[in-house]
Write a protein that holds these residues in place. Structure first.
Motif, PDB file in Angstrom:
ATOM      1  N   GLY A 125       0.822  -1.205   0.000  1.00  0.00           N
ATOM      2  CA  GLY A 125       0.000   0.000   0.000  1.00  0.00           C
ATOM      3  C   GLY A 125       0.857   1.257   0.000  1.00  0.00           C
ATOM      4  O   GLY A 125       0.613   2.200  -0.769  1.00  0.00           O
ATOM      5  N   THR A 162       1.151   3.677  -3.444  1.00  0.00           N
ATOM      6  CA  THR A 162       0.718   5.073  -3.587  1.00  0.00           C
ATOM      7  C   THR A 162       1.904   5.984  -3.879  1.00  0.00           C
ATOM      8  O   THR A 162       1.810   6.921  -4.675  1.00  0.00           O
ATOM      9  CB  THR A 162      -0.084   5.531  -2.347  1.00  0.00           C
ATOM     10  OG1 THR A 162      -0.815   6.676  -2.693  1.00  0.00           O
ATOM     11  CG2 THR A 162       0.785   5.823  -1.156  1.00  0.00           C
ATOM     12  N   ILE A 200      -4.462   0.389  -2.597  1.00  0.00           N
ATOM     13  CA  ILE A 200      -5.279  -0.541  -1.810  1.00  0.00           C
ATOM     14  C   ILE A 200      -5.569  -1.782  -2.656  1.00  0.00           C
ATOM     15  O   ILE A 200      -5.483  -2.920  -2.185  1.00  0.00           O
ATOM     16  CB  ILE A 200      -6.578   0.139  -1.341  1.00  0.00           C
ATOM     17  CG1 ILE A 200      -6.234   1.269  -0.360  1.00  0.00           C
ATOM     18  CG2 ILE A 200      -7.520  -0.870  -0.701  1.00  0.00           C
ATOM     19  CD1 ILE A 200      -7.419   2.110   0.054  1.00  0.00           C
ATOM     20  N   ALA A 226      -6.350  -5.630   1.960  1.00  0.00           N
ATOM     21  CA  ALA A 226      -6.781  -4.323   1.454  1.00  0.00           C
ATOM     22  C   ALA A 226      -6.812  -3.301   2.585  1.00  0.00           C
ATOM     23  O   ALA A 226      -6.350  -2.163   2.428  1.00  0.00           O
ATOM     24  CB  ALA A 226      -8.156  -4.448   0.793  1.00  0.00           C
ATOM     25  N   VAL A 227      -7.347  -3.704   3.735  1.00  0.00           N
ATOM     26  CA  VAL A 227      -7.453  -2.765   4.859  1.00  0.00           C
ATOM     27  C   VAL A 227      -6.063  -2.368   5.357  1.00  0.00           C
ATOM     28  O   VAL A 227      -5.770  -1.186   5.575  1.00  0.00           O
ATOM     29  CB  VAL A 227      -8.283  -3.392   6.007  1.00  0.00           C
ATOM     30  CG1 VAL A 227      -8.226  -2.508   7.244  1.00  0.00           C
ATOM     31  CG2 VAL A 227      -9.718  -3.606   5.559  1.00  0.00           C
ATOM     32  N   ALA A 246      -3.343  -2.485   3.658  1.00  0.00           N
ATOM     33  CA  ALA A 246      -2.713  -1.690   2.603  1.00  0.00           C
ATOM     34  C   ALA A 246      -3.179  -0.240   2.677  1.00  0.00           C
ATOM     35  O   ALA A 246      -2.408   0.686   2.414  1.00  0.00           O
ATOM     36  CB  ALA A 246      -3.035  -2.272   1.231  1.00  0.00           C
ATOM     37  N   ALA A 247      -4.437  -0.035   3.067  1.00  0.00           N
ATOM     38  CA  ALA A 247      -4.946   1.330   3.210  1.00  0.00           C
ATOM     39  C   ALA A 247      -4.135   2.066   4.280  1.00  0.00           C
ATOM     40  O   ALA A 247      -3.797   3.244   4.116  1.00  0.00           O
ATOM     41  CB  ALA A 247      -6.423   1.308   3.566  1.00  0.00           C
ATOM     42  N   ALA A 304      -0.847   2.945   2.655  1.00  0.00           N
ATOM     43  CA  ALA A 304      -0.997   4.039   1.690  1.00  0.00           C
ATOM     44  C   ALA A 304      -1.162   5.362   2.423  1.00  0.00           C
ATOM     45  O   ALA A 304      -0.596   6.382   2.038  1.00  0.00           O
ATOM     46  CB  ALA A 304      -2.196   3.767   0.782  1.00  0.00           C
TER      47      ALA A 304
END
Lengths: 289, 407, 329
Positions: free
Chosen positions: C73, C77, C96, C223-224, C226-227, C230
């Motif tokens: 993440g 970005t 994400i 995903a979470v 990775a957020a 990021a």
């Protein structure tokens, strides 16, 4: 492309390095074979032992002498850790053991950091720069000693497992925990003894490693991943597998470093490890849910 | 070894001048002292992996502040004393940013330090949000000054200056000794620092008449340097140029000694160990005659010699961090004097036009071009008789180079 | 497991909204950027832990390598903006996605091979290390020098002069995941996950496609986390291999949920606050000795597992049971 004596020297170097890998791996695989847990605190215990050996040397005791005190000390510490902390805290669940040993490893590493700072420390022993001259290569004395000590330790461990009552009990528990308990073997005690033996092996490894390496709070990590790889390759729980696997990885690492560059060696260990886990997990681990 | 706490030291807080906001708390007995002080941020990694360097850097800044205050404070502002707002970057970029925020809240007029490139990159950027002048001490990554941040100034040399100087110095050193060096082996760590340097050397050295016969990369950390040593032994180069961090270079030097590998010289560039007193103390034999291209203080400067005596007396090492931060604080004070104000824009403008020369570094007069002090340069040090001596350039040398090393 | 009706909805989501609303008032109580900065960092850790909790807490698959997702993440970005000039918000969303893809790939390989328990932990740890070594050596990621984002404060660049706005965005992300987690708890998918955690073979025997469920869980979990990565890159505008893929990240991501309460929606947030409180307390007592706070975290993990296997959330529930039954959900 390399002269034969360079290649032979690299193989010998690999064997010398591999011996220490083997010793660290035997300790890991022994605990796995009996307790069926992966001890995530393995690296941290090695680090702690190296600090102990370091301070023994500062107090004037050579690591090769200190080993006779540190191995029993770490046996007791390991015994206590399993019997009074890891065992009870895990409530008999593998997933809990995983987190408890991780917690212990975080605790030990950072307690060492808090106590001694993150400095890289080295010791200078009288034989630190002595070498054994083979004509085409100089073998550093500390690493030859490490090799010899590993062989002796492995033999002693083998004798202990095969010839003594304790060894028989350990093997019985490893094979069939319930059955062993039924015939009156104190399983919790055997677990703790095994864990203690693993810690003692690490103390021995620490004492032979220190004269040619350095110590700082995260030093164990560099070895523990190699040990994981060796154990996976050699078959989880198999002591001879770990011995041969350790020597094998040492030679492979040395030769691949020579031919493909040192950087690839480090990545190579992880890649071998991941592949071994992914490709033949059940085969290498035996049938285990 | 980590007794330093962040924040204002107790001693500092008890001094009467604690800034405008707390001026009202000044004790009556100290009322004749200045009502205000000038706060400057001293940011260093005091704990964590870089603690050794960070504490040395802080020590240097403290000595400078003490010297300025003892000499009557900042005269342009009526003799106001300096006050350090110390910060611990925890050896991480986010640690550095957190401390910049705190320093901003405490009202510093500028920040000095950072040490490691990642910390300098992140902290100077955080400071630029407040137009807060930031003087980088060590961080050699050239991105630090290439980003176009108006507030960021680097007093020491960046990696491009260091490597260019290293090449020039090597040629001069070799010529002066009658050109004993023809073949060279490079040993470098495989991160950006080592690899980038190796790439540069591989193209530049042949242009200067040297043959690079081997370039060996190794990871950090390395468990073993035996194979690297074997390869060096097989090629038998005249010179070895290592660029590695502390642990790996110590391993390499020890292994080379064990294997009786004795090239005509070891010429390091920005090496973590080769000009480190600890290495020299712990492995005097392996360290002897190793040459490094690195930051160093001016060994002929009287202030530097006096300061070294004082630091040695404290049982600490007089590393380049001490001298560099000592000088960087004086540079800032010079700018404040000329600005005649603690206004950030005025200090920044004064730094831009600085020609400061009362530092204790082997540099020419200060001149900032795009934030980089173009007067800054590394020197060559050599371990001689268990001590670290400057051997090159001649203008700053306090010993003659032993080159080539007698077999 | 599923509570239906408006009343159930209310009791499930109201506490989340109340907590979020209260926290959102922080910038009004203090304008000190030091406080806000600390809060943003805490929320980041909580967010990374929330990601871990979906897979580890609910699904019982303990990953020791969530740094692989956090780092993807963060690098995602940073690289998309620095190298390809992508808009910051687009890059954030894409990062994400990249984290989720890495999660799916690692999950596919590991679960396909039937790795569980210690082996899953080991393999994730190894994956994260591979990412770290590659990111540290590759010129594409900037090598050991890392990747830097240009400071250009403008809302369009996802850069704000005020720390308060960053704080609110971080809080919004954490709140969003709190709601998502609560929704998972109340869904069939959540029930499957818990069934796998309790007894995978039994779950399989009941006809649950355990491979698919675990794969979905690790993708969401990645995903979470990775957020969080990021957001880190966007907040500090800088990322390097140790920050992104270091083992410390993996450990931080799992500490908070374990201590706060495995498999509870609020666990990661409670755990983060407890850990920060502990760290501040340790600092006040001992001065700033490096490592002492993390050493205490380690001890706390052992203690929590020994005496409060459901974490502080569970402990609170046990203590509060006598007072109010509503707490003991």
């Amino acid at each position: 492309m390399f002269a034969p004596e360079i290649v032979i020297a690299a193989v010998i170097n690999g064997l010398l390095t591999g011996a220490v890998y083997a010793l660290v791996s035997v300790a890991l695989t022994l605990v796995y074979g009996v307790l069926h847990i992966i001890n995530f605190a393995h690296g941290a215990i090695l680090t702690a032992a190296m600090f102990a050996a370091f301070f023994a040397e500062q107090a004037g005791v050579d690591p090769l002498i200190a080993v006779f005190g540190l191995a029993p000390l770490f046996f007791v510490l390991g015994y206590g850790a399993q019997r009074y902390i890891i065992g009870p805290a895990s409530h008999g669940e593998d997933s809990n053991t995983l987190l408890v040993t991780l917690g212990l490893s975080i605790l030990i590493e950072n307690a060492l950091l808090a106590a001694f700072g993150s400095d890289t420390r080295t010791i200078d022993v009288p034989y630190g720069f002595s070498t054994v001259d083979l004509g085409f290569v100089f073998l550093p004395a500390p690493r030859v000693i490490a090799f010899a000590v590993t062989c002796v330790t492995a033999t002693l461990l083998w004798a202990l497992l095969k010839k003594t009552d304790t060894g028989k009990a350990i093997r019985a528990v490893a094979k069939e925990k319930l059955g062993a308990a039924l015939v009156g073997i104190d399983v919790a005690h055997v677990y703790a003894v095994t864990f203690g033996l693993g810690a003692a092996c690490l103390a021995i490894a620490a004492c032979v490693l220190l004269p040619s390496y350095y110590v700082q709070p995260r030093v164990g990590d560099a070895y523990v991943f190699v040990a994981f790889t060796v154990v996976v390759l050699g078959g989880m729980g198999s002591a001879p597998g770990a011995m041969i696997g350790g020597l094998f990885i040492g030679v492979v690492e040395s030769l691949s470093g020579l031919y493909f560059g040192e950087s690839l060696g480090q990545l190579g260990i992880f890649v071998i490890f991941i592949l071994a886990l992914l490709v033949r997990p059940t085969g290498l681990f035996g049938a285990r849910a | 070894m980590t007794k330093h706490r962040t924040g204002i030291s107790r001693r500092g807080a008890l001094q009467a001048g604690v800034g405008l906001a707390t001026g009202a708390f000044a004790l009556p007995g100290l009322a004749r002292a200045q009502a205000t002080s000038i706060k400057i941020g001293i940011l260093q990694p005091l704990t964590g992996a870089l603690a050794f360097d960070g504490q040395a850097g802080q020590l240097g800044a403290e000595f400078a502040i003490k010297a300025v205050n003892a000499a009557g404070g900042v005269k342009a502002l009526g003799g106001v004393n300096l006050e350090a707002v110390k910060g611990d970057a925890l050896s991480t970029p986010e640690g550095g940013v957190s401390e910049v925020e705190r320093m901003q809240a405490e009202g510093v007029c500028a920040i000095v330090g950072g040490f490691a490139s990642p910390i300098c990159l992140a902290a100077s950027q955080a400071a630029s949000r407040y137009d807060l002048p930031y003087i980088v001490d060590v961080g050699v990554n050239d991105q630090i000054v290439n980003r176009g941040l108006k507030n960021t100034f680097r007093f020491g040399p960046g990696s491009s200056i260091v490597s260019a100087q290293a090449l020039d110095n090597l040629v001069k050193l070799n010529d002066a000794a009658g050109k004993p060096i023809k073949t060279i082996a490079l040993v470098h760590e495989d991160g950006l620092f080592g690899s980038g340097l190796a790439k540069l050397l591989e193209t530049e050295l042949p242009k200067r008449g040297f043959e690079v016969i081997e370039s060996i990369a190794h990871p950090t950390p390395s468990r073993d340097m035996s194979n690297v040593a074997l390869q060096i032994k097989a090629k038998n180069p005249d010179l070895v140029i290592p660029s590695s961090y502390y642990g790996e270079f110590v391993l390499l030097a020890r292994t080379m000694q064990q294997q009786r590998i004795k090239p005509k010289g070891i010429f390091a560039i920005l090496n973590g160990a080769a000009s480190n007193y600890r290495f020299v103390k712990e492995f005097p034999e392996a360290a002897e005659n190793v040459i490094d291209t690195n930051h160093w203080y001016d060994p002929r400067n009287e202030t530097a010699i006096a300061l070294k005596k004082e630091v040695d007396g404290m049982g600490k090492f007089f590393t380049y961090n001490v001298a560099l931060n000592y000088s960087a604080v004086l540079l800032l004070v010079d700018a404040i004097e000329r600005a005649g104000s603690v206004d950030r824009a005025k200090i920044t403008a004064a730094l831009e036009t600085s020609t400061f020369s009362k530092h204790i570094m082997p540099y020419g007069p200060t001149k900032f071009v795009n934030g980089q002090n173009t007067g800054a340069a590394p020197v060559n040090t050599q371990v001689q008789g268990g001590d670290i001596k400057v051997v090159f350039p001649d203008a700053f040398a306090n010993a003659k180079p032993i080159f080539p090393v007698p077999a | 497991m599923t509570v239906s009706g408006a009343r159930g909805m209310f009791s499930a989501y109201a506490p989340i909204l109340v907590v979020a609303a209260l926290l959102a008032l922080t910038p009004l109580a203090t304008s000190a950027n030091t406080v806000l900065n600390a809060m943003v960092l805490a929320l980041l850790v909580a967010l990374a832990g929330q990601g871990w909790n979906i897979l580890g807490g609910y699904g019982g698959q303990f990953s020791f390598g969530h740094a692989a997702f956090f780092g993807t993440g963060a690098y995602g970005t940073a690289l998309l903006q620095a190298r390809y000039g992508l808009n910051a918000y687009v890059a954030f969303a894409a990062a994400i996605g990249a984290g989720a893809a890495v999660g799916a790939a690692i999950g596919f390989l590991s679960f396909r091979s039937g790795l569980r328990g210690s082996y899953f932990a080991l393999v994730t740890l190894a994956f994260a290390e591979v990412f770290r070594i590659v990111a540290n050596a590759s010129p594409f990621t900037g090598g050991a020098a890392g990747t830097l984002l240009k400071l250009d404060v403008a809302p369009g660049n996802f850069q704000f002069a005020s720390r308060a706005i960053f704080f609110w965005i971080a809080l919004a992300l954490v709140t969003l995941v709190l709601i998502l987690t609560r929704a998972i708890e109340r869904s069939r998918f959540g029930a499957y996950l818990v069934a796998i955690r309790e007894n995978e073979s039994a779950a399989q025997a009941l006809g649950i496609d355990t491979f698919k469920v675990k794969l979905q869980a690790i993708t969401l979990s990645a995903a979470v986390t990775a957020a969080a990565g990021a957001f880190y890159a966007q907040y500090f505008l800088y990322v390097n291999a140790d920050i992104a893929y270091g083992a410390a990240v993996s450990v931080e991501a799992l500490l908070a949920p374990i201590i706060g309460g495995l498999g509870t929606a609020f666990g990661p947030l409670i755990g983060t606050l407890a850990l920060h409180g502990l760290a501040e307390g340790a600092k006040a007592l001992t001065g700033r000795i490096p490592g002492i706070d993390v050493a205490l975290y380690g001890a706390l993990v052992v203690l929590v597992i020994a005496f409060a296997p459901k974490g502080l959330r569970g402990l609170a529930a046990r203590l509060g049971r006598g007072l109010s039954t509503r707490w003991a959900s």
